[in-house]
Write an enzyme that holds these catalytic residues in place. Structure first.
Site, PDB file in Angstrom:
ATOM      1  N   LYS A  24      -9.594 -12.102 -16.426  1.00 54.42           N
ATOM      2  CA  LYS A  24      -9.718 -12.292 -17.880  1.00 54.42           C
ATOM      3  C   LYS A  24      -9.103 -13.622 -18.338  1.00 54.42           C
ATOM      4  O   LYS A  24      -9.700 -14.352 -19.126  1.00 54.42           O
ATOM      5  CB  LYS A  24      -9.022 -11.136 -18.602  1.00 54.42           C
ATOM      6  CG  LYS A  24      -9.342 -11.055 -20.058  1.00 54.42           C
ATOM      7  CD  LYS A  24     -10.649 -10.345 -20.244  1.00 54.42           C
ATOM      8  CE  LYS A  24     -10.998 -10.133 -21.685  1.00 54.42           C
ATOM      9  NZ  LYS A  24     -12.242  -9.366 -21.810  1.00 54.42           N
ATOM     10  N   CYS A  73       5.220  -6.163   1.725  1.00 48.83           N
ATOM     11  CA  CYS A  73       5.640  -4.756   1.727  1.00 48.83           C
ATOM     12  C   CYS A  73       4.942  -3.975   2.848  1.00 48.83           C
ATOM     13  O   CYS A  73       5.185  -4.230   4.016  1.00 48.83           O
ATOM     14  CB  CYS A  73       5.407  -4.141   0.347  1.00 48.83           C
ATOM     15  SG  CYS A  73       6.324  -2.605   0.141  1.00 48.83           S
ATOM     16  N   TYR A  74       4.040  -3.055   2.527  1.00 47.95           N
ATOM     17  CA  TYR A  74       3.310  -2.336   3.579  1.00 47.95           C
ATOM     18  C   TYR A  74       2.658  -3.348   4.534  1.00 47.95           C
ATOM     19  O   TYR A  74       2.657  -3.167   5.745  1.00 47.95           O
ATOM     20  CB  TYR A  74       2.238  -1.447   2.945  1.00 47.95           C
ATOM     21  CG  TYR A  74       1.333  -0.755   3.946  1.00 47.95           C
ATOM     22  CD1 TYR A  74       1.691   0.467   4.498  1.00 47.95           C
ATOM     23  CD2 TYR A  74       0.123  -1.333   4.337  1.00 47.95           C
ATOM     24  CE1 TYR A  74       0.865   1.094   5.429  1.00 47.95           C
ATOM     25  CE2 TYR A  74      -0.708  -0.711   5.260  1.00 47.95           C
ATOM     26  CZ  TYR A  74      -0.340   0.508   5.805  1.00 47.95           C
ATOM     27  OH  TYR A  74      -1.157   1.117   6.721  1.00 47.95           O
ATOM     28  N   GLU A 122       4.789 -11.211  -5.973  1.00 45.37           N
ATOM     29  CA  GLU A 122       3.794 -11.370  -7.038  1.00 45.37           C
ATOM     30  C   GLU A 122       4.264 -10.839  -8.381  1.00 45.37           C
ATOM     31  O   GLU A 122       3.690 -11.169  -9.403  1.00 45.37           O
ATOM     32  CB  GLU A 122       2.478 -10.676  -6.633  1.00 45.37           C
ATOM     33  CG  GLU A 122       2.504  -9.154  -6.555  1.00 45.37           C
ATOM     34  CD  GLU A 122       3.057  -8.593  -5.244  1.00 45.37           C
ATOM     35  OE1 GLU A 122       3.734  -9.343  -4.536  1.00 45.37           O
ATOM     36  OE2 GLU A 122       2.824  -7.404  -4.958  1.00 45.37           O
ATOM     37  N   HIS A 148       8.139  -7.767  -3.303  1.00 45.77           N
ATOM     38  CA  HIS A 148       6.867  -8.169  -3.918  1.00 45.77           C
ATOM     39  C   HIS A 148       7.011  -9.519  -4.631  1.00 45.77           C
ATOM     40  O   HIS A 148       7.477  -9.559  -5.769  1.00 45.77           O
ATOM     41  CB  HIS A 148       6.416  -7.097  -4.913  1.00 45.77           C
ATOM     42  CG  HIS A 148       5.943  -5.858  -4.238  1.00 45.77           C
ATOM     43  ND1 HIS A 148       4.642  -5.663  -3.854  1.00 45.77           N
ATOM     44  CD2 HIS A 148       6.628  -4.760  -3.822  1.00 45.77           C
ATOM     45  CE1 HIS A 148       4.528  -4.493  -3.245  1.00 45.77           C
ATOM     46  NE2 HIS A 148       5.722  -3.927  -3.216  1.00 45.77           N
ATOM     47  N   SER A 202     -19.457 -13.844 -24.640  1.00 46.33           N
ATOM     48  CA  SER A 202     -19.555 -15.160 -25.285  1.00 46.33           C
ATOM     49  C   SER A 202     -19.426 -16.284 -24.256  1.00 46.33           C
ATOM     50  O   SER A 202     -20.170 -17.268 -24.299  1.00 46.33           O
ATOM     51  CB  SER A 202     -18.443 -15.326 -26.329  1.00 46.33           C
ATOM     52  OG  SER A 202     -18.600 -14.371 -27.335  1.00 46.33           O
ATOM     53  N   ASP A 253     -15.999 -11.983 -22.992  1.00 46.39           N
ATOM     54  CA  ASP A 253     -16.787 -12.098 -21.764  1.00 46.39           C
ATOM     55  C   ASP A 253     -18.240 -12.474 -22.039  1.00 46.39           C
ATOM     56  O   ASP A 253     -18.766 -13.407 -21.425  1.00 46.39           O
ATOM     57  CB  ASP A 253     -16.735 -10.792 -20.957  1.00 46.39           C
ATOM     58  CG  ASP A 253     -15.303 -10.402 -20.625  1.00 46.39           C
ATOM     59  OD1 ASP A 253     -14.432 -11.292 -20.667  1.00 46.39           O
ATOM     60  OD2 ASP A 253     -15.059  -9.217 -20.332  1.00 46.39           O
ATOM     61  N   GLY A 276     -20.157 -10.791 -28.959  1.00 49.17           N
ATOM     62  CA  GLY A 276     -19.148 -11.548 -29.700  1.00 49.17           C
ATOM     63  C   GLY A 276     -17.783 -11.406 -29.045  1.00 49.17           C
ATOM     64  O   GLY A 276     -16.829 -12.048 -29.447  1.00 49.17           O
ATOM     65  N   GLY A 290       0.845  -1.190   0.000  1.00 45.81           N
ATOM     66  CA  GLY A 290       0.000   0.000   0.000  1.00 45.81           C
ATOM     67  C   GLY A 290       0.875   1.231   0.000  1.00 45.81           C
ATOM     68  O   GLY A 290       2.060   1.144   0.306  1.00 45.81           O
TER      69      GLY A 290
END
Ligand code: XMP
Length: 511
Positions: A367, A80-81, A172, A170, A230, A228, A225, A53
């Site tokens: 996604k 981190c934070y 990630e 980090h 679809s 998402d 089309g 953060g």
């Protein structure tokens, strides 16, 4: 199902943490840092991650979780934070680095204590990504320092007894070389996770839940089309079959062959698929209009009108299905961003509705997961791996007035560009690429004659979040091939430009 709770302290990589955990096949959710302790208990987390953060833990208004979070008997990983916060709340001390040498930003060689379960099997030394001005000056009782860098003797802390861990870096981000393994250790060695989160399971569970929720009601979905909507359609179709109606508004602004592809995929499924040919309507309303915002507004309004008409025509429905995905949901928790995102997400659907409920079956997916689910549901790869395509379609890629003639030119040129990029090797992988029709006509020479034709602009960008983007350094040979093909194969074009502007200051689209 086992769940990891990610408490959000406003860091820039929060979503990335959640994606990494999911990639490691453990389900997780991101919640605000002040989630009430009763809600945390009810969530029943297998482990908790505090994100980074922008704050400093010693400032009075710095965000903090309910201290009872440390009494749940659940492992905690502070990043981190989040690491500094845990240390401070448990009796350690955090200090602002007075001189620049104690601050760390960027790639940092870090040495790990291999006896700490978090760092088991990752080797003694590797690069991590640091981004902090504060540092942990006193390790709280019960903890020991488990990693160090040249500037920071407490790059990680560990309390194996209570299963509390903190890392100043980090794990990630990709720049942290062994980051995935560190998160893997936290999830599997420390929290005891099982590898449960797969799209096959999600599909089974969600289909069951949708059947319960919708009962014998009927649902309506606006199918664009895009990936998402679809995937949402395929999932709903599996759940409620013919009680789903998908309305696909063909506004005549799709790319070459696209509307037929959408129809081919969905008309085979056991659902009511309605393709509304609204081409005339859209082009008539767009005639003579060249201002970008006016074009967008006209298309948005017209879309809503067509969709509402179709909804009435089929006698309405109980539920409206939307393809909202998890980044929109997370963003919505952050105030300001909500308005922009939800507007964008709803994509012009009516705000007032007679629907009994809104169904958002993808609201917990990222996604990449939506794409995986699409594959799981046997949607064709071309549809599942589609690049983003804007709601207003080619209308914002034809600069100035939109006419049928211009659309036809653009469709052909764009298809050639996309085909050639598709054929290029894996080293050419732009995030988005397309052709646009400039409003410029210029003189050329073709055969022995003069031409006075349009110029096509090619756009190709590399980006993670589409908020910023860099133009792609496409190979000259590829650009050459595309240019020659477009000028030879598309009538009405005698010049091809390649756009070498990044975003900002340009945007990805032209209007
Ligand atoms: P810009 O042009 O704003 O585009 O840099 C960023 C990304 O958003 C897409 N885009 C849209 N998507 N409706 C959409 O669904 C829209 O009106 C719209 N406008 C831009 C664009 O294709 C790019 O991926």
């Amino acid at each position: 199902m086992q769940k990891i709770l990610i408490l959000d302290f406003g860091g820039q990589y929060d979503q990335l943490i959640a994606r990494r955990v999911r990639e490691l096949r453990v389900y997780c959710e991101v919640h605000p840092h002040d989630m009430p302790i009763e809600a945390i208990r009810a969530f029943d987390p297998l482990g908790i991650i505090f994100t980074g953060g922008p704050g400093s833990v010693y400032l009075p208004d710095s965000p903090k979780p309910d201290p009872a979070v440390f009494s749940l008997g659940v492992p905690v990983l502070g990043i981190c934070y989040g690491c500094q916060l845990m240390a401070q709340m448990l009796g350690g001390e955090v200090t602002a680095a007075q001189d620049a040498s104690a601050r760390e930003y960027g790639r940092t060689v870090t040495r790990f204590d291999p006896t700490c379960p978090l760092f088991r099997g990752i080797g003694e030394k590797s690069v991590t990504w640091m981004s902090h001005g504060d540092y942990l000056s006193k390790v709280p009782a019960g903890f020991y320092p488990a990693a160090r860098s040249a500037a920071c003797p407490t790059a990680a802390i560990c309390d194996g007894e209570r299963r509390f861990y903190g890392v100043q870096f980090h794990p990630e981000v990709d720049h942290t070389e062994r980051g995935r393994e560190i998160l893997h250790n936290f999830l599997y060695r420390i929290c005891g996770a099982r590898s449960e989160w797969t799209m096959a399971d999600f599909r089974t569970r969600t289909v069951k839940a949708l059947r319960e929720e919708i009962g014998d009601g009927r649902a309506l979905l606006a199918l664009s089309g895009g990936v998402d909507s679809s995937v949402a359609a395929a999932l709903l179709s599996e759940s409620i079959g013919e009680r789903l109606t998908c309305v696909f508004v063909d506004h005549g602004l799709m790319r070459k062959g696209e509307a037929d592809e959408v129809e081919a995929v969905f008309s085979k499924r056991r659902l009511n698929f309605i393709r509304v040919d609204a081409k005339e309507r859209f082009l008539t309303r767009l005639a003579g209009v060249s201002d970008p915002e006016t074009k967008r507004k006209i298309i948005g309004e017209e879309f809503v009108r067509v969709f509402e008409e179709e909804a009435r025509r089929i006698g309405g429905a109980d539920f409206l299905v939307q393809g909202t995905i998890y980044p929109d949901v997370i963003e919505s928790g952050k105030g300001e961003a909500a308005v922009i995102k939800s507007h964008h997400n709803v994509g012009g659907l009516p705000e007032h509705t007679d629907f009994r409920g809104i169904v958002e079956p993808l609201r917990l997916l990222f996604k990449d997961e939506v794409r995986q689910l699409g594959r799981e549901l046997s949607l064709p790869e071309a549809l599942v791996s589609r690049q983003p395509f804007p709601g207003p379609g080619l209308a914002i890629r034809v600069i100035g007035e939109v006419t049928e003639e211009k659309l036809a030119i653009l469709r052909e040129a764009d298809a050639i560009f996309r085909e050639e990029i598709g054929r290029a090797g894996p080293e050419v992988k732009p995030s988005q690429y397309f052709a646009a029709l400039t409003n410029v006509r210029s003189v050329g020479v073709m055969g022995d004659g003069r031409s006075y034709d349009y110029a096509i602009a090619l756009r190709s960008v590399k980006t993670g979040d589409f908020m910023t983007a860099e133009f792609s350094r496409l190979p000259w040979e590829l650009l050459d091939r595309v240019s020659v093909r477009i000028v030879n194969e598309v009538r009405g074009v005698n010049r091809v430009f390649y756009d070498i502007t990044s975003k900002p200051p340009a945007t990805v689209e032209y209007e």
